[in-house]
Design a protein around this motif. Structure first.
Motif, short mmCIF file in Angstrom:
data_model
loop_
_atom_site.label_atom_id
_atom_site.label_comp_id
_atom_site.label_asym_id
_atom_site.label_seq_id
_atom_site.Cartn_x
_atom_site.Cartn_y
_atom_site.Cartn_z
N ARG A 143 0.75 -1.29 0.03
CA ARG A 143 0.14 0.11 -0.10
C ARG A 143 0.91 1.25 0.21
O ARG A 143 0.50 2.23 -0.49
N ARG A 147 0.90 3.97 -2.78
CA ARG A 147 0.46 5.41 -2.45
C ARG A 147 1.59 6.32 -3.03
O ARG A 147 1.07 7.38 -3.71
N ALA A 167 -7.16 -1.38 -3.40
CA ALA A 167 -6.57 -1.39 -2.09
C ALA A 167 -7.23 -0.21 -0.97
O ALA A 167 -6.81 -0.12 -0.13
N LEU A 169 -7.32 2.76 -1.78
CA LEU A 169 -6.74 4.09 -1.57
C LEU A 169 -7.39 5.08 -2.72
O LEU A 169 -6.93 6.30 -2.45
#
Length: 171
Positions: A143, A147, A167, A169
């Motif tokens: 992650r 990101r 995920a 995000l």
């Protein structure tokens, strides 16, 4: 009956402890202790033809290589980690379960990101999502790489959007 200290079970248990030592020493930035644990784990792994799962412990030559790769990342040697990762990703060690191969891909993505190889990091992350999708979606290191890649390339890389959505995000 075999004596204590001999055999496959001994190698798996002691080798697994040395792999744990690799993690702890490398996160503590102790290069000498890391190298010692890697050396000892490698010697024990040489007694096992392929990685095996015993008592919920995976140990063997392949898993030892994965730990060594991760240690290079932790010890701020991402170039060495990326170099080690290349052949491992092309031909993952025999006997490794998808979750271990997924972790290999995640650590490869971390190394490539640290060397500013953003496309290589994305490719490694895609590989992790392909071989171990559930793990890749929730693993903190995957992650974090995602990101960073998403922040840098969110508009120009549609595959990142797909992974970021999986995920959680991105919307």
């Amino acid at each position: 009956m075999s004596r204590p200290g001999n055999g496959l079970e001994h190698a798996v248990h002691l080798g697994s402890l040395h792999l744990r030592g690799v993690v702890l020493a490398s996160r503590h930035k102790d290069k000498n202790a890391t190298a010692d644990h890697v050396r000892r784990a490698t010697a024990l792994a040489a007694q096992i033809p392929t990685d095996i799962l015993q008592h919920n412990l995976t140990f063997g030559p392949g898993n030892t290589a994965l730990y060594e790769l991760a240690a290079h990342v932790e010890l701020d040697a991402p170039n060495k980690a990326a170099e080690v990762a290349g052949p491992l990703l092309k031909q993952p060690p025999a006997g490794l379960k998808p979750s271990r191969v997924g972790r290999l891909a995640i650590d490869t993505a971390r190394a490539r990101l640290a060397t500013k190889d953003l496309v290589g990091a994305e490719d490694a992350l895609k590989y992790a999502f392909r071989v171990a999708p559930q793990m890749a979606e929730i693993h903190p290191m995957a992650r974090e790489v995602l990101r960073v890649l998403w922040t840098v390339h969110q508009r120009s890389r549609p595959d990142l959007l797909v992974m970021a959505k999986r995920a959680g995000l991105a919307n």
